[in-house]
Motif scaffolding. Structure first.
Motif, PDB file in Angstrom:
ATOM      1  N   TRP A 166      35.996  38.536  46.015  1.00  0.00           N
ATOM      2  CA  TRP A 166      37.314  38.043  45.585  1.00  0.00           C
ATOM      3  C   TRP A 166      37.651  36.720  46.263  1.00  0.00           C
ATOM      4  O   TRP A 166      38.343  35.876  45.680  1.00  0.00           O
ATOM      5  N   PRO A 188      36.202  44.189  44.450  1.00  0.00           N
ATOM      6  CA  PRO A 188      37.390  44.595  43.690  1.00  0.00           C
ATOM      7  C   PRO A 188      38.226  43.385  43.296  1.00  0.00           C
ATOM      8  O   PRO A 188      38.503  42.513  44.113  1.00  0.00           O
ATOM      9  N   TYR A 191      42.972  45.901  41.537  1.00  0.00           N
ATOM     10  CA  TYR A 191      43.028  46.902  42.612  1.00  0.00           C
ATOM     11  C   TYR A 191      43.700  48.201  42.207  1.00  0.00           C
ATOM     12  O   TYR A 191      43.490  49.230  42.852  1.00  0.00           O
ATOM     13  N   TRP A 192      44.519  48.183  41.173  1.00  0.00           N
ATOM     14  CA  TRP A 192      45.181  49.413  40.754  1.00  0.00           C
ATOM     15  C   TRP A 192      44.308  50.215  39.788  1.00  0.00           C
ATOM     16  O   TRP A 192      44.575  51.395  39.548  1.00  0.00           O
ATOM     17  N   ARG A 202      42.385  54.039  45.879  1.00  0.00           N
ATOM     18  CA  ARG A 202      43.454  53.196  45.350  1.00  0.00           C
ATOM     19  C   ARG A 202      44.827  53.788  45.595  1.00  0.00           C
ATOM     20  O   ARG A 202      45.839  53.092  45.455  1.00  0.00           O
ATOM     21  N   LEU A 286      46.563  41.750  47.545  1.00  0.00           N
ATOM     22  CA  LEU A 286      45.463  42.303  46.770  1.00  0.00           C
ATOM     23  C   LEU A 286      45.551  43.817  46.647  1.00  0.00           C
ATOM     24  O   LEU A 286      45.820  44.354  45.579  1.00  0.00           O
ATOM     25  N   PHE A 287      45.328  44.552  47.740  1.00  0.00           N
ATOM     26  CA  PHE A 287      45.192  45.999  47.654  1.00  0.00           C
ATOM     27  C   PHE A 287      46.437  46.686  47.108  1.00  0.00           C
ATOM     28  O   PHE A 287      46.345  47.573  46.265  1.00  0.00           O
ATOM     29  N   ASN A 290      48.154  43.752  44.019  1.00  0.00           N
ATOM     30  CA  ASN A 290      47.369  43.556  42.797  1.00  0.00           C
ATOM     31  C   ASN A 290      47.745  42.255  42.097  1.00  0.00           C
ATOM     32  O   ASN A 290      47.877  42.192  40.878  1.00  0.00           O
ATOM     33  N   THR A 325      34.566  50.356  45.133  1.00  0.00           N
ATOM     34  CA  THR A 325      34.881  49.403  44.054  1.00  0.00           C
ATOM     35  C   THR A 325      34.298  49.941  42.757  1.00  0.00           C
ATOM     36  O   THR A 325      33.200  49.550  42.345  1.00  0.00           O
ATOM     37  N   GLN A 329      37.827  48.628  38.788  1.00  0.00           N
ATOM     38  CA  GLN A 329      38.367  47.629  39.704  1.00  0.00           C
ATOM     39  C   GLN A 329      37.555  46.343  39.679  1.00  0.00           C
ATOM     40  O   GLN A 329      38.066  45.269  39.971  1.00  0.00           O
TER      41      GLN A 329
END
Length: 728
Positions: A166, A188, A191-192, A202, A286-287, A290, A325, A329
């Motif tokens: 990423w 990933p 992320y969702w 997730r 990110l995580f 998203n 991942t 994702q």
């Protein structure tokens, strides 16, 4: 003595010896860990390397560095081939996994003749280091590689593993002019995304109340986040392997498995730190947020990260067996960015993906089998990928055998094909419903509120109480670090293990494979693994149920400003600016349909005939490469050839009838030149097998457009193409 008693005695002796040898392996692991930590720049690269750029010396210093991989003896490198740059993930571990062994990403790229560079990092971040600053440093690294290879036939191919994937995608969207093809392995980007009953990682952010715990962990580290926590998260996804199978595998095969285990543990135990700002960006943006695929990440200068800006081909490599991942994702960012394949083409993007059926997360970039197959094929056929017409493709692999047509055109042991796909193929893998999107949006909002509350009420107190000395002590007492220290030679109880192991090696008596007690041992091990897997499955089911019900509550959603009846869509519309540029480009291409000569006509004809087959085969591209080399002359660089292919491809899409009708006017008067070009086209098309069906019909149609009477020219067309007859 009875047979059973003899078997029991044999097993007891073997088990006792294995126990001591296993303890010695643990001792070696602990000592190896301590030696690794003592190094200034610890890594697990197998290859020698030369420092090119030290990121600590830049105006905005970072703990990253660019090195050139020195080819081992017997490996020939062509300095004019496209360079490869492998960027390793900084996700808790130290660098080097991309060149961990000969059969690795670096190894297969060098075997294909490419110069190789590696971007790694030191254990401690520089003060003030951020994700944005790292991106700018990596841009400098790529600029340096480009300057070192001014004659290279293409911009560098950049490989980003896991976290580095990423990061490279962000940089490529901001600086698209620097990149050749991108290979994103196990990274990933959405992320969702996922499906119910799988991939529970997730849900972690929502179940922990958001990113306030990330801020707390950084504050307890006096402004640094301990990467061991990230490693612990990974290990928690597979408790049967973490708590039992990994160690049992060494114990049960201690005579053969020790070296492989120690090699991997040298990397697995090399934990690194991140600045608080870095990890907070990763978790918030990110995580949990998203925001990458949604285009909501903004740099300090106001520039927004838009993955649609990337102009280089993007190769996405993921696996069904990856619970870190999963394919959703890795691929669902495409659904967020584009309405259909036509829109992918409208942005001039080429996206190639491949989904492995079983390999786990780490296996994507450390498995020797994967390196020999997928990574080797990507390295050998990177120019094929670079000249693919814009669109969405899936890379498939077929083993080469004695019956493979034109096997001399196949570089490795596999035939790679790129088959056109649509967004429906990605949707068919499963994904979120609108209700799921609302749940994750709710978790994101809860995270923002909890983080704000922590920063206002608790963070000032925590920062006041935590000293650098206390932070260092807490880091040393982390459970993952203690397990290495406890079995090292630093522990006085381990002092007798080494001489005992040496004595046993001289008198080793392995148990026979048919010993019933050994079979019972294996049965017990399998039961332990099954019990731990069952516990994990039950825990994951409970976690998913709690997340879905808690964040699916209409009352909670409404209280946080999220309409429980809405059907959120993350897909972005094309901007008015890009639409205007697209319309201008379409007008230019339509105006140029009748322009060009024999070269343009031949490429147009190849694309027209090839599109009937619905895939691109590496044998056809290798044949085309040979024709381009012999027939195209030195005037055509890879970049120019790529633009030629793209222009002719779009002309066929915009006006197929008009594009074909214009071909006779583009051809030279010389019959020999037309015949030679048509023969070259035929050799390219037949490289992957016999020309039949619709392709044969279209070839006959092109034969007429080239002014070649079928009956008179048939014999001449069968003859090999003669480069001496090439057009000027």
């Amino acid at each position: 003595m009875s047979s059973l008693a003899a078997s029991a005695m044999e097993y007891v002796v073997d088990a006792a010896q294995r126990s001591v040898l296993f303890l010695d392996v643990m001792r070696q692991r602990g000592d190896q860990y301590r030696e690794h930590l003592a190094q200034t720049a610890p890594h697990v690269l197998q290859y020698a390397a030369e420092l090119i750029v030290d990121g600590r010396t830049l105006d905005e210093p970072v703990n990253y560095a660019l090195v050139r991989i020195i080819p081992p003896k017997g490996v020939e490198i062509d300095s004019e081939r496209r360079p490869f740059i492998v960027v390793d993930p900084r996700a808790g571990h130290g660098p080097g996994i991309g060149g961990f062994k000969a059969d690795s990403e670096i190894g297969v790229a060098m075997k294909a003749g490419h110069p190789c560079y590696f971007v790694g990092f030191l254990p401690e971040p520089m003060p003030g280091q951020t994700i944005e600053r790292i991106a700018r440093a990596e841009a400098r690294f790529i600029e340096k590689v480009i300057s070192l290879h001014p004659k290279a036939d293409g911009k560098p191919c950049v490989i980003g593993n896991c976290q580095a994937g990423w990061a490279i995608m962000i940089l490529a969207s901001l600086r698209p002019e620097l990149f050749g093809p991108l290979i994103i392995a196990g990274a990933p980007l959405a992320y969702w995304a996922g499906v119910h009953g799988k991939y529970p990682m997730r849900y972690s952010g929502g179940l922990l109340g958001g990113s306030w715990l990330t801020a707390l962990a950084s504050d307890l580290g006096a402004g640094k986040f301990d990467g061991a926590w990230l490693v612990q998260n990974f290990e928690g996804q597979n408790p049967s392997n973490t708590l039992w199978a990994k160690q049992y595998n060494v114990y049960s095969k201690v005579d053969t498995e020790a070296d492989r285990y120690l090699d991997f543990e040298r990397w697995w135990g090399g934990h690194v730190n991140l600045n608080a700002e870095e990890i907070q960006f990763i978790v918030d943006e990110l995580f949990i947020g998203n925001n990458l695929a949604a285009g909501k990440i903004e740099m300090s200068d106001g520039q927004k990260v838009d993955l649609r800006n990337i102009r280089s081909p993007i190769v996405v490599f993921c696996s069904e067996g990856d619970n870190i991942t999963p394919p959703q994702q890795a691929l669902d960012w495409i659904l967020d960015c584009y309405a259909d394949v036509d829109e992918i083409r409208a942005y001039g993007q080429t996206i190639v993906y491949t989904v492995h059926q079983s390999v786990g997360h780490l296996g994507i970039f450390v498995s020797g089998g994967v390196a020999k197959k997928e990574h080797a094929e990507f390295s050998s056929n990177i120019d094929l990928i670079d000249v693919l017409p814009p669109g969405l493709y899936e890379a498939t692999f077929e083993a080469k055998n004695e019956e493979t047509a034109s096997s001399d055109l196949v570089v490795g042991q596999w035939v790679m094909r790129c088959e056109p796909r649509t967004l429906d193929d990605i949707k068919a893998m499963g994904g979120n419903s609108p209700a799921d999107e609302r749940r994750f949006a709710t978790a994101k909002r809860v995270s923002e509120l909890n983080l704000a509350a922590y920063r206002k009420f608790l963070q000032p107190w925590i920062r006041t109480m935590v000293t650098p000395q206390a932070a260092k002590l807490m880091q040393e007492l982390h459970p993952l670090r203690l397990q290495y220290e406890a079995f090292s030679s630093k522990n006085p109880w381990m002092g007798a293990v080494k001489p005992a192991a040496e004595a046993i090696e001289d008198k080793r008596k392995p148990v026979s494979g048919d010993n019933p007690f050994l079979a019972f041992q294996e049965l017990i091990s399998k039961q332990i693994v099954h019990a731990l897997d069952s516990w994990r499955d039950a825990q994951e089911a409970v976690s998913e149920t709690v997340f879905l019900n808690l964040y699916g509550s209409p009352l909670l959603q409404a209280s946080l400003g999220i309409d429980p009846r809405s059907e959120p869509s993350r897909r972005r519309e094309m901007s008015a600016e890009h639409r205007a540029l697209l319309e201008k480009r379409i007008a230019e291409l339509k105006a140029k349909i009748g322009e060009g000569g024999l070269r343009e006509a031949a490429i147009r004809g190849l694309l027209y005939i090839g599109s009937a087959r619905g895939m691109v085969d590496e044998r056809s591209i290798e044949a085309l490469r040979q024709v381009r080399r012999d027939y195209g002359g030195p005037r055509s660089t890879l970049a120019e050839f790529k633009m030629l292919v793209r222009d002719q491809f779009f002309m066929l899409i915009l006006d197929q009838e008009g594009a074909l009708a214009a071909i006779p006017k583009m051809l030279p008067d010389s019959l020999d030149q037309r015949r030679g070009a048509f023969s070259a086209m035929r050799s390219v098309l037949s490289a992957a097998g016999e020309i039949t069906g619709e392709r044969a019909r279209r070839l006959q149609q092109l034969e007429g457009l080239f002014g070649l009477d079928a009956k008179q020219e048939r014999g001449a067309l069968v003859a090999p193409f003669d480069p001496k007859a090439k057009a000027s």
